[in-house]
Design a protein around this motif. Sequence first.
Motif, PDB file in Angstrom:
ATOM      1  N   ILE A   1       8.496  -4.333 -10.377  1.00 13.50           N
ATOM      2  CA  ILE A   1       8.682  -2.933  -9.970  1.00 13.50           C
ATOM      3  C   ILE A   1       9.477  -2.888  -8.648  1.00 13.50           C
ATOM      4  CG2 ILE A   1       7.445  -0.869  -9.110  1.00 13.50           C
ATOM      5  CD1 ILE A   1       5.189  -1.628 -11.076  1.00 13.50           C
ATOM      6  N   ARG A   2      10.401  -1.918  -8.500  1.00 11.86           N
ATOM      7  CA  ARG A   2      11.172  -1.755  -7.250  1.00 11.86           C
ATOM      8  C   ARG A   2      10.239  -1.125  -6.200  1.00 11.86           C
ATOM      9  NH1 ARG A   2      15.427   1.805  -7.225  1.00 11.86           N
ATOM     10  NH2 ARG A   2      15.018   2.789  -9.209  1.00 11.86           N
ATOM     11  N   ILE A   3       9.411  -1.964  -5.629  1.00  5.12           N
ATOM     12  CA  ILE A   3       8.332  -1.477  -4.767  1.00  5.12           C
ATOM     13  C   ILE A   3       8.838  -0.784  -3.487  1.00  5.12           C
ATOM     14  CG2 ILE A   3       6.331  -2.213  -3.383  1.00  5.12           C
ATOM     15  CD1 ILE A   3       5.834  -4.290  -5.731  1.00  5.12           C
ATOM     16  N   PRO A   4       9.751  -1.403  -2.716  1.00  7.07           N
ATOM     17  CA  PRO A   4      10.180  -0.730  -1.488  1.00  7.07           C
ATOM     18  C   PRO A   4      10.797   0.645  -1.774  1.00  7.07           C
ATOM     19  CG  PRO A   4      10.901  -3.018  -1.498  1.00  7.07           C
ATOM     20  CD  PRO A   4      10.382  -2.729  -2.864  1.00  7.07           C
ATOM     21  N   ASP A   5      11.503   0.771  -2.906  1.00  4.71           N
ATOM     22  CA  ASP A   5      12.124   2.049  -3.243  1.00  4.71           C
ATOM     23  C   ASP A   5      11.089   3.118  -3.534  1.00  4.71           C
ATOM     24  OD1 ASP A   5      14.496   0.768  -2.905  1.00  4.71           O
ATOM     25  OD2 ASP A   5      14.959   0.563  -5.047  1.00  4.71           O
ATOM     26  N   PHE A   6      10.040   2.727  -4.300  1.00  2.00           N
ATOM     27  CA  PHE A   6       9.034   3.766  -4.601  1.00  2.00           C
ATOM     28  C   PHE A   6       8.236   4.108  -3.346  1.00  2.00           C
ATOM     29  CE2 PHE A   6       5.286   0.943  -5.801  1.00  2.00           C
ATOM     30  CZ  PHE A   6       4.261   1.726  -5.295  1.00  2.00           C
ATOM     31  N   LEU A   7       8.037   3.114  -2.462  1.00  2.00           N
ATOM     32  CA  LEU A   7       7.307   3.401  -1.219  1.00  2.00           C
ATOM     33  C   LEU A   7       8.122   4.315  -0.301  1.00  2.00           C
ATOM     34  CD1 LEU A   7       5.690  -0.090  -0.412  1.00  2.00           C
ATOM     35  CD2 LEU A   7       4.498   1.980  -1.182  1.00  2.00           C
ATOM     36  N   LYS A   8       9.445   4.116  -0.297  1.00  2.72           N
ATOM     37  CA  LYS A   8      10.315   4.947   0.523  1.00  2.72           C
ATOM     38  C   LYS A   8      10.225   6.405   0.054  1.00  2.72           C
ATOM     39  CE  LYS A   8      14.878   4.779   2.670  1.00  2.72           C
ATOM     40  NZ  LYS A   8      15.520   6.070   2.394  1.00  2.72           N
ATOM     41  N   ALA A   9      10.307   6.572  -1.276  1.00  5.68           N
ATOM     42  CA  ALA A   9      10.211   7.925  -1.825  1.00  5.68           C
ATOM     43  C   ALA A   9       8.849   8.538  -1.487  1.00  5.68           C
ATOM     44  CB  ALA A   9      10.424   7.885  -3.341  1.00  5.68           C
ATOM     45  N   ALA A  10       7.786   7.745  -1.621  1.00  6.59           N
ATOM     46  CA  ALA A  10       6.431   8.254  -1.349  1.00  6.59           C
ATOM     47  C   ALA A  10       6.285   8.606   0.131  1.00  6.59           C
ATOM     48  CB  ALA A  10       5.386   7.227  -1.762  1.00  6.59           C
TER      49      ALA A  10
ATOM     50  N   PHE B   1       6.964  12.323  -4.348  1.00  8.02           N
ATOM     51  CA  PHE B   1       6.034  11.564  -5.184  1.00  8.02           C
ATOM     52  C   PHE B   1       6.495  11.459  -6.642  1.00  8.02           C
ATOM     53  CE2 PHE B   1       2.957  13.263  -1.869  1.00  8.02           C
ATOM     54  CZ  PHE B   1       2.923  12.072  -1.154  1.00  8.02           C
ATOM     55  N   ASP B   2       7.131  12.511  -7.153  1.00  6.91           N
ATOM     56  CA  ASP B   2       7.638  12.471  -8.533  1.00  6.91           C
ATOM     57  C   ASP B   2       8.639  11.339  -8.696  1.00  6.91           C
ATOM     58  OD1 ASP B   2       6.132  14.593  -9.178  1.00  6.91           O
ATOM     59  OD2 ASP B   2       7.782  16.066  -9.292  1.00  6.91           O
ATOM     60  N   GLU B   3       9.516  11.250  -7.693  1.00 10.00           N
ATOM     61  CA  GLU B   3      10.536  10.211  -7.727  1.00 10.00           C
ATOM     62  C   GLU B   3       9.886   8.828  -7.658  1.00 10.00           C
ATOM     63  OE1 GLU B   3      13.638  10.888  -4.813  1.00 10.00           O
ATOM     64  OE2 GLU B   3      14.220   8.777  -4.989  1.00 10.00           O
ATOM     65  N   ALA B   4       8.853   8.727  -6.818  1.00 10.86           N
ATOM     66  CA  ALA B   4       8.166   7.444  -6.650  1.00 10.86           C
ATOM     67  C   ALA B   4       7.589   6.962  -7.979  1.00 10.86           C
ATOM     68  CB  ALA B   4       7.056   7.574  -5.610  1.00 10.86           C
ATOM     69  N   VAL B   5       6.897   7.868  -8.670  1.00 12.85           N
ATOM     70  CA  VAL B   5       6.279   7.437  -9.931  1.00 12.85           C
ATOM     71  C   VAL B   5       7.343   7.145 -10.983  1.00 12.85           C
ATOM     72  CG1 VAL B   5       5.822   9.706 -10.996  1.00 12.85           C
ATOM     73  CG2 VAL B   5       4.263   7.795 -11.396  1.00 12.85           C
ATOM     74  N   GLY B   6       8.449   7.870 -10.886  1.00 14.05           N
ATOM     75  CA  GLY B   6       9.566   7.601 -11.804  1.00 14.05           C
ATOM     76  C   GLY B   6      10.087   6.180 -11.638  1.00 14.05           C
ATOM     77  N   ILE B   7      10.178   5.732 -10.406  1.00 19.12           N
ATOM     78  CA  ILE B   7      10.651   4.363 -10.147  1.00 19.12           C
ATOM     79  C   ILE B   7       9.667   3.349 -10.732  1.00 19.12           C
ATOM     80  CG2 ILE B   7      11.125   2.650  -8.336  1.00 19.12           C
ATOM     81  CD1 ILE B   7      12.094   5.073  -6.586  1.00 19.12           C
ATOM     82  N   ILE B   8       8.370   3.590 -10.540  1.00 17.95           N
ATOM     83  CA  ILE B   8       7.364   2.663 -11.086  1.00 17.95           C
ATOM     84  C   ILE B   8       7.473   2.603 -12.612  1.00 17.95           C
ATOM     85  CG2 ILE B   8       4.891   2.184 -11.325  1.00 17.95           C
ATOM     86  CD1 ILE B   8       4.469   3.668  -8.654  1.00 17.95           C
ATOM     87  N   CYS B   9       7.656   3.760 -13.218  1.00 23.35           N
ATOM     88  CA  CYS B   9       7.663   3.832 -14.681  1.00 23.35           C
ATOM     89  C   CYS B   9       8.896   3.185 -15.315  1.00 23.35           C
ATOM     90  CB  CYS B   9       7.493   5.269 -15.149  1.00 23.35           C
ATOM     91  SG  CYS B   9       5.811   5.854 -14.858  1.00 23.35           S
ATOM     92  N   GLU B  10       9.896   2.855 -14.493  1.00 25.17           N
ATOM     93  CA  GLU B  10      11.020   2.089 -15.056  1.00 25.17           C
ATOM     94  C   GLU B  10      10.518   0.737 -15.574  1.00 25.17           C
ATOM     95  OE1 GLU B  10      13.680   1.572 -11.799  1.00 25.17           O
ATOM     96  OE2 GLU B  10      14.179   3.711 -11.671  1.00 25.17           O
ATOM     97  N   ASN B  11       9.500   0.210 -14.932  1.00 23.24           N
ATOM     98  CA  ASN B  11       9.012  -1.119 -15.286  1.00 23.24           C
ATOM     99  C   ASN B  11       7.592  -1.162 -15.820  1.00 23.24           C
ATOM    100  OD1 ASN B  11      10.896  -1.311 -12.757  1.00 23.24           O
ATOM    101  ND2 ASN B  11      11.178  -3.200 -13.923  1.00 23.24           N
TER     102      ASN B  11
ATOM    103  N   GLN C   1      -3.732  -6.931  -6.632  1.00 29.16           N
ATOM    104  CA  GLN C   1      -2.540  -6.818  -5.765  1.00 29.16           C
ATOM    105  C   GLN C   1      -2.514  -7.881  -4.676  1.00 29.16           C
ATOM    106  OE1 GLN C   1      -4.490  -3.906  -6.209  1.00 29.16           O
ATOM    107  NE2 GLN C   1      -3.173  -2.575  -7.407  1.00 29.16           N
ATOM    108  N   GLU C   2      -3.690  -8.253  -4.180  1.00 31.19           N
ATOM    109  CA  GLU C   2      -3.700  -9.186  -3.054  1.00 31.19           C
ATOM    110  C   GLU C   2      -3.169 -10.578  -3.423  1.00 31.19           C
ATOM    111  OE1 GLU C   2      -6.584  -7.760  -4.158  1.00 31.19           O
ATOM    112  OE2 GLU C   2      -8.063  -9.322  -4.530  1.00 31.19           O
ATOM    113  N   THR C   3      -3.156 -10.873  -4.735  1.00 29.41           N
ATOM    114  CA  THR C   3      -2.579 -12.171  -5.117  1.00 29.41           C
ATOM    115  C   THR C   3      -1.189 -11.985  -5.720  1.00 29.41           C
ATOM    116  OG1 THR C   3      -3.542 -12.112  -7.332  1.00 29.41           O
ATOM    117  CG2 THR C   3      -4.853 -13.153  -5.602  1.00 29.41           C
ATOM    118  N   GLN C   4      -0.769 -10.735  -5.899  1.00 26.77           N
ATOM    119  CA  GLN C   4       0.546 -10.483  -6.492  1.00 26.77           C
ATOM    120  C   GLN C   4       1.469  -9.833  -5.453  1.00 26.77           C
ATOM    121  OE1 GLN C   4      -0.334  -8.341 -10.145  1.00 26.77           O
ATOM    122  NE2 GLN C   4      -1.096 -10.178 -11.131  1.00 26.77           N
ATOM    123  N   CYS C   5       1.791  -8.547  -5.628  1.00 26.03           N
ATOM    124  CA  CYS C   5       2.783  -7.909  -4.763  1.00 26.03           C
ATOM    125  C   CYS C   5       2.420  -7.935  -3.277  1.00 26.03           C
ATOM    126  CB  CYS C   5       3.026  -6.476  -5.233  1.00 26.03           C
ATOM    127  SG  CYS C   5       1.535  -5.468  -5.327  1.00 26.03           S
ATOM    128  N   GLN C   6       1.110  -7.816  -2.986  1.00 31.02           N
ATOM    129  CA  GLN C   6       0.722  -7.707  -1.573  1.00 31.02           C
ATOM    130  C   GLN C   6       0.595  -9.064  -0.871  1.00 31.02           C
ATOM    131  OE1 GLN C   6      -1.668  -3.607  -2.537  1.00 31.02           O
ATOM    132  NE2 GLN C   6      -2.727  -5.064  -1.236  1.00 31.02           N
TER     133      GLN C   6
END
Lengths: 279, 493
Positions: B84-93, B98-108, B121-126
């Motif tokens: 997931i493009r995490i920094p992009d969805f966090l930037k939008a959030a 928020f709509d844009e943020a969830v849209g980015i998540i839903c791409e993947n 999350q603590e063993t993956q993205c975080q």
Amino acid sequence: MYKIVSKKQLSAEVFRMELEAPLIARERKPGQFIILQIDNDVGERIPLTIADADPEKGTITIIFQTVGRTTHVLADKQVGDSVPALLGPLGQPTHIAKVGHVVCVGGGIGVAPMHPIAQAMKAAGNKVTIIMGARNKSLLVMEEEMRKIADELIIVTDDGSAGRKALVTVPLKELCEQTPKPDMAVIIGPPIMMKFGAETTRPYGVPTVVSLNTIMIDGTGMCGGCRVTVGGKTKFVCVDGPEFDGHLVDFDNMMKRLRAYKTREDADHNDHHCKIGLT
Amino acid sequence: MHKTSETLYSEAAATLAALKDKTLTPKDRMAIPAQEMPTQDPHVRCHNMTEVALGYSAEQARVESMRCLQCKTAPCISGCPVGIRIPDFLKAAAEGRFDEAVGIICENSLLPAVCGRVCPQETQCQAPCTLGKALKNPELSVSIGRVERYVADLQRESGKQEMPAIKPATGKRVAVIGSGPASVTVAADVRREGHEVVIFEAFHKPGGVLVYGIPEFRLPKAIVQKEIDTLTAMGVKLETNFVVGRTRKIKDLMEQDGFDAVFVGTGAGLPKFMNIPGENLVGVFSANEYLTRSNLMKAYDSARAHTPMYQAKRVAVLGGGNVAMDAARTALRLGAEEVHLIYRRTEKEMPARIEEVAHAKEEGVQFHLLQNAVRILGDENDCVKQIECLRYELGEPDASGRRSPVEIKGSEFLMDIDSVIVAIGNGSNPLISQTTSGLTVNKWGNIIVDETGLSSLPGIYAGGDIVLGAATVILAMGEGRRAAASINSYLAK
């Protein structure tokens, strides 16, 4: 939804029901069972053996005794009503082969699952002796169907109201003492009957198959609630069984496991009768 | 100290007001307080089935997102199994889009509301998050999952969730076996291409492990149902009470019922036991059975449900994963006075999510670390009455660098308990492989697939726990995506 196409009360507590289940009717083999639920949201899942099936009509026949909540509610349903969940056919089919002389022992409604097995054993060329036992005459089920299959049919009741006044183990022992002794025994009924049936054949070395009906949830090997000890190893009745070598099953442990929810079941049973009394 | 949601929400509102319209330097971002997840009070929640984590407020979601350093390397993306493009969805959030943020998540991702709640999350993205590294504490990484949950919930609750466009019918049919996270993903992705999809589920309700395994207090079933509703709205057909291998074999589905491809997503449904004496006593359960009774069969609602729960006051749970935590916390909610979690290693090695371990402790689950059950003892009715355990210590590091537990001889001791829940994992259910000749499995019974998700048989794909062994929702979803893409290109030929 699985529609009830016929229903017949066989005795005070025993019912026969034919349900629309074309896929199960097509695939089922002797020895297999289904899991049924009477409410899709809060219902419990109970295993019931398949007594008969008609692949052309797309129906299966079950025979059940009203013991718990589900069977009581099921017994109140009428032709045209349906049950929301029916899963099957489950379990390993009976190993059918020509072995010579097969004694089929059915106790109470254990005669129902015995029916397709006896039928298949007969069709495979075996001599089939059937012993049917029940507490009294009114609890004997499928006598006519079994008579059609049997080379010899022996009926016993606890009170002597039909056939001999004896337990099924008495004629079973007599058969084992004959020469030649039977080549195989299949025993289906209450756990205590299967236990003593297996003890009866053990000294004679007659291979003995029993069909177990334990507590289950999914019926596909996922929960392990049905596990039994067979020859010191843990087996799942739903996927490894339901049939096992009767001489190896730890019946005492199985019977205790079956009582795990007895308090709740008794409460449900009484509750149902109270409600009937009120209306 | 338990902080109420009101406190956390108002603190976040104040923080946001102070940050508003400010150009944030990385140093500013590092100074923003990490946003705590509001929860039900532990003393209250251990008696109810309602969700424990209450979710961020809009202000919390924005403040937490502002903590993201927007670093160039974005190691979080490679930490995410589906990228997931995490920094992009966090930037939008962070900017309140928020709509844009969830849209980015839903791409993947197909199941953000689910993954936001149950991903480790603590063993993956975080785990590789630059902020966590800069603050020298991985627990202070950006709470990516919590923001994901917020934007996904907001979208669902607003009813703005759009149904994906479906391409014109191709006339091709795909059977999806099982209805857990891998299968749900495949069904959606394959249906979008215009293929007919039928999901076959053995249980009476769809959702797989999300419904029978994970408790309501961690993942509300209404969220799972919503995902299933979206699938049926897309035209995916659902056949419940249908166990492939018994009701119908895969071969028949393909040769007689007109299915052009099959996806096997049957999960890891074969409970492991300890193989210790006393395991078949009355009152010993696999976690699968215990949780299925409570979750799927609704036994926690004893006034309505017909399925009973075994009445126990002192419960031992064996294991240290999420399932063990779920079982222990369920036991508390069902009236156990004491719940003892017994684990052979230390807390550091526990596979459970940090949050689940913390929640279990807050609720009063007693942890017995470096201990292991060796025997279960019963009374004259074969009902559980005691458990015998052995103490362990950590030995020398092994080849992998992990210090493995070594038993301390003669350290046996007894604990009075009346129920045992075994939560030490699942093997693979053999039903499909036993009834599908030519399907190759490894020695653990997992279906062997190539890099496209294809099994040893043409047109038969597999993914999720039946391939991976017991893993996670997000990995299952990732596998599902991959298999769906392969199925779509296979059917396009």
